[in-house]
Scaffold this active site. Sequence first.
Site, PDB file in Angstrom:
ATOM      1  N   LYS A  86       6.790  -0.041  14.629  1.00  0.00           N
ATOM      2  CA  LYS A  86       6.098  -1.087  14.099  1.00  0.00           C
ATOM      3  C   LYS A  86       6.710  -2.099  13.142  1.00  0.00           C
ATOM      4  O   LYS A  86       7.384  -1.684  11.993  1.00  0.00           O
ATOM      5  CB  LYS A  86       4.880  -0.798  13.505  1.00  0.00           C
ATOM      6  CG  LYS A  86       5.055   0.087  12.188  1.00  0.00           C
ATOM      7  CD  LYS A  86       3.397   0.227  11.669  1.00  0.00           C
ATOM      8  CE  LYS A  86       3.453   0.545  10.233  1.00  0.00           C
ATOM      9  NZ  LYS A  86       1.935   0.891   9.583  1.00  0.00           N
ATOM     10  N   SER A 143       0.769  -1.369  -0.123  1.00  0.00           N
ATOM     11  CA  SER A 143      -0.021  -0.146   0.054  1.00  0.00           C
ATOM     12  C   SER A 143       0.877   1.118   0.126  1.00  0.00           C
ATOM     13  O   SER A 143       0.975   1.791   1.110  1.00  0.00           O
ATOM     14  CB  SER A 143      -0.919  -0.027   1.217  1.00  0.00           C
ATOM     15  OG  SER A 143      -0.266   0.226   2.460  1.00  0.00           O
ATOM     16  N   GLU A 202       1.538  -9.309   7.117  1.00  0.00           N
ATOM     17  CA  GLU A 202       2.432  -8.780   8.468  1.00  0.00           C
ATOM     18  C   GLU A 202       2.147  -9.660   9.554  1.00  0.00           C
ATOM     19  O   GLU A 202       2.744  -9.198  10.638  1.00  0.00           O
ATOM     20  CB  GLU A 202       2.190  -7.379   8.690  1.00  0.00           C
ATOM     21  CG  GLU A 202       2.487  -6.500   7.498  1.00  0.00           C
ATOM     22  CD  GLU A 202       2.486  -4.973   7.706  1.00  0.00           C
ATOM     23  OE1 GLU A 202       1.909  -4.555   8.862  1.00  0.00           O
ATOM     24  OE2 GLU A 202       2.792  -4.208   6.947  1.00  0.00           O
ATOM     25  N   GLU A 256      -2.656   6.130  12.208  1.00  0.00           N
ATOM     26  CA  GLU A 256      -1.838   6.446  11.118  1.00  0.00           C
ATOM     27  C   GLU A 256      -2.848   6.332   9.826  1.00  0.00           C
ATOM     28  O   GLU A 256      -3.704   5.590   9.738  1.00  0.00           O
ATOM     29  CB  GLU A 256      -0.904   5.069  11.086  1.00  0.00           C
ATOM     30  CG  GLU A 256       0.120   5.328   9.834  1.00  0.00           C
ATOM     31  CD  GLU A 256       0.938   3.980   9.559  1.00  0.00           C
ATOM     32  OE1 GLU A 256       1.181   3.393  10.832  1.00  0.00           O
ATOM     33  OE2 GLU A 256       1.350   3.683   8.687  1.00  0.00           O
ATOM     34  N   LYS A 298      10.160   5.068   6.785  1.00  0.00           N
ATOM     35  CA  LYS A 298      10.319   3.938   5.948  1.00  0.00           C
ATOM     36  C   LYS A 298      11.540   4.106   5.156  1.00  0.00           C
ATOM     37  O   LYS A 298      11.260   4.976   4.291  1.00  0.00           O
ATOM     38  CB  LYS A 298       8.998   3.673   5.374  1.00  0.00           C
ATOM     39  CG  LYS A 298       8.153   2.967   6.141  1.00  0.00           C
ATOM     40  CD  LYS A 298       6.615   3.092   5.106  1.00  0.00           C
ATOM     41  CE  LYS A 298       5.450   1.788   5.652  1.00  0.00           C
ATOM     42  NZ  LYS A 298       4.432   2.076   4.834  1.00  0.00           N
ATOM     43  N   ASP A 357       1.695   8.385   6.848  1.00  0.00           N
ATOM     44  CA  ASP A 357       2.499   7.516   5.939  1.00  0.00           C
ATOM     45  C   ASP A 357       2.403   7.813   4.701  1.00  0.00           C
ATOM     46  O   ASP A 357       3.366   8.507   4.061  1.00  0.00           O
ATOM     47  CB  ASP A 357       2.081   6.011   6.414  1.00  0.00           C
ATOM     48  CG  ASP A 357       2.843   5.140   5.528  1.00  0.00           C
ATOM     49  OD1 ASP A 357       3.973   5.262   5.087  1.00  0.00           O
ATOM     50  OD2 ASP A 357       2.363   3.869   5.786  1.00  0.00           O
ATOM     51  N   HIS A 391      -3.282  -6.124   2.693  1.00  0.00           N
ATOM     52  CA  HIS A 391      -2.168  -7.174   3.297  1.00  0.00           C
ATOM     53  C   HIS A 391      -2.942  -8.485   3.517  1.00  0.00           C
ATOM     54  O   HIS A 391      -2.621  -9.380   4.373  1.00  0.00           O
ATOM     55  CB  HIS A 391      -1.761  -6.515   4.640  1.00  0.00           C
ATOM     56  CG  HIS A 391      -1.071  -5.497   4.330  1.00  0.00           C
ATOM     57  ND1 HIS A 391      -0.219  -4.548   5.346  1.00  0.00           N
ATOM     58  CD2 HIS A 391      -0.401  -5.004   3.141  1.00  0.00           C
ATOM     59  CE1 HIS A 391       0.266  -3.840   4.920  1.00  0.00           C
ATOM     60  NE2 HIS A 391       0.209  -3.959   3.597  1.00  0.00           N
ATOM     61  N   HIS A 401       8.417  -1.083   9.367  1.00  0.00           N
ATOM     62  CA  HIS A 401       8.994  -2.022   8.232  1.00  0.00           C
ATOM     63  C   HIS A 401       7.948  -2.008   7.001  1.00  0.00           C
ATOM     64  O   HIS A 401       7.205  -0.761   7.174  1.00  0.00           O
ATOM     65  CB  HIS A 401       8.695  -3.566   8.847  1.00  0.00           C
ATOM     66  CG  HIS A 401       7.271  -3.814   9.048  1.00  0.00           C
ATOM     67  ND1 HIS A 401       6.550  -4.840   9.252  1.00  0.00           N
ATOM     68  CD2 HIS A 401       6.195  -2.726   9.065  1.00  0.00           C
ATOM     69  CE1 HIS A 401       5.186  -4.944   9.424  1.00  0.00           C
ATOM     70  NE2 HIS A 401       5.177  -3.700   9.526  1.00  0.00           N
ATOM     71  N   GLU A 411      -4.355  -2.259   9.237  1.00  0.00           N
ATOM     72  CA  GLU A 411      -3.666  -2.710  10.399  1.00  0.00           C
ATOM     73  C   GLU A 411      -4.425  -2.333  11.870  1.00  0.00           C
ATOM     74  O   GLU A 411      -4.561  -1.440  11.958  1.00  0.00           O
ATOM     75  CB  GLU A 411      -2.182  -2.228  10.550  1.00  0.00           C
ATOM     76  CG  GLU A 411      -1.725  -2.340   9.237  1.00  0.00           C
ATOM     77  CD  GLU A 411      -0.276  -1.688   9.159  1.00  0.00           C
ATOM     78  OE1 GLU A 411       0.185  -1.328  10.089  1.00  0.00           O
ATOM     79  OE2 GLU A 411       0.058  -1.633   7.930  1.00  0.00           O
ATOM     80  N   ASP A 465      -3.807   1.428  11.743  1.00  0.00           N
ATOM     81  CA  ASP A 465      -3.370   2.041  10.345  1.00  0.00           C
ATOM     82  C   ASP A 465      -4.599   1.660   9.206  1.00  0.00           C
ATOM     83  O   ASP A 465      -4.350   0.541   8.799  1.00  0.00           O
ATOM     84  CB  ASP A 465      -2.232   1.540  10.081  1.00  0.00           C
ATOM     85  CG  ASP A 465      -1.569   2.043   8.762  1.00  0.00           C
ATOM     86  OD1 ASP A 465      -2.393   3.021   8.137  1.00  0.00           O
ATOM     87  OD2 ASP A 465      -0.557   1.826   8.104  1.00  0.00           O
TER      88      ASP A 465
HETATM   89  P1  PGA Z   1       3.156  -1.400   3.069  1.00  0.00           P
HETATM   90  O1  PGA Z   1       2.218  -1.186   4.392  1.00  0.00           O
HETATM   91  O2  PGA Z   1       4.148  -1.813   3.478  1.00  0.00           O
HETATM   92  O3  PGA Z   1       2.442  -2.371   2.210  1.00  0.00           O
HETATM   93  O4  PGA Z   1       3.105   0.187   2.299  1.00  0.00           O
HETATM   94  C1  PGA Z   1       2.642  -0.660   5.493  1.00  0.00           C
HETATM   95  C2  PGA Z   1       1.968   0.542   5.953  1.00  0.00           C
HETATM   96  O5  PGA Z   1       0.993   0.819   5.236  1.00  0.00           O
HETATM   97  O6  PGA Z   1       2.306   0.876   7.089  1.00  0.00           O
HETATM   98 ZN    ZN Z   2       0.657   2.866   6.860  1.00  0.00          ZN
END
Ligand code: PGA
Ligand code: ZN
Length: 421
Positions: free
Chosen positions: A390, A43, A208, A287, A339, A314, A158, A367, A167, A246
């Site tokens: 996270k 995502s 995840e 988030e 990230k 994010d 996911h 991650h 999440e 999230d």
């Molecule tokens: P992604 O998702 O690694 O698939 O982008 C993680 C997140 O949205 O925090």
């Molecule tokens: Zn995110």
Amino acid sequence: MDRTVRSVEALEILDSRSMPTLAVTVTLADGTKARAGVPSGASTGSREAVELRDGDPERYAGKGVLRAVANVNTEIAAALVGHRFEDVGEVDRRLIALDGTPNKARLGANAVVGVSIAVARAFAAARDMELWQAIAASEGTTPRLPVPHFNVLNGGKHAPNDLDFQEFMIAPIGAPNFPEAVRAGSTVYGALRKTLAERGYATGLGDEGGFAPALRRPEDVLSLVVHAIEAAGYTAGRDGVAIALDPASSEFYRDGLYHVDAEALTSDDMIDRYAAMAENYPIWLLEDGLAESDWDGWERLTARLGDRLRLVGDDILCTNPAIITEAIARRAGNAALIKVNQIGTVSETLEAMRICRQAGWAQFVSHRSGETEDSFIADLALGTGCGQLKTGAPARGERVAKYNRLLEAAASFPDLPYGLN
Ligand code: PGA
Ligand code: ZN
């Protein structure tokens, strides 16, 4: 120590979703060798640095990374081998200039970030320092073991269920130390598995490592998670185990509306919904509550809930120093997800975190949904002392590699503090 690069080599390996990614090995003139594995998101934010994929339908449905591997082994190696560098920042500047695009699209952010992480690890090892110690020394930060945010229930991109929110995380903020936080995460995860099974839900896992049952309403999930926290013997809330969300809402934002479980909601409807959730459940962090293009909504969300919740950007921020600077000025959120592969180098990631620190914004190291056993982000969170990380469920090798790295640090350095910053 001598920071002269002797060799840089990459190969194609698999990530946790069985997709190709890169492993990069950097060797220094003194024989120090370090390796990095490159993560990959599903995502993704639209302004992220760009992964280079082969596009050859004959291999891995076009997802191969042999071109990125070749870029490391030829152009990047030629630019670094035989040269002596002051620090990771100097290497990163060389990589950015060599790439020549604003988003690392030519060489591939996946190629560049693999080299950057391997170099950071090699330079720390050559100084006989732990990676997190080297990060703390370069940034002038105080190391701190972060509150682990365990993703225990997966939806969105996911998981193959109909849950729109991506999440549901548990955060043992009230744990006395890092090992006890990990134990809390594992115990609640076990209690959640039992609760789901008792109620007839499947306990298979999403990308995840969280469970991926056939649930649709976010509030139903929240009730189950609270039940699991209490069944495991913990207090649900900031004194014990709190909840972080999230929704990754850019994924269900279409034509100006948020599509959640058959409802179509405006930004203000969503804000009302989050306010009610924060009232009824022990949520402490949200988030990507609103979409990456909904900046006005983000400003209203922050005005309404910024005092109560950590509002983390994010997809809207993409770990990008310039975008974070703009969001700080507009009061759109009060924290940034971090990230490394969203921006593509270690030093730009550290710059993004520095900007947040100076503005009083929190930083939440993360991650990706596609991961390897690489544990760089554990060192990044610990070394910068940002206080939160996270990296998925307390299960599956590519997720626990990071938590285990921190357990190792906690055991070897018993004076390290634990908790939010
Ligand atoms: P992604 O998702 O690694 O698939 O982008 C993680 C997140 O949205 O925090
Ligand atoms: Zn995110």
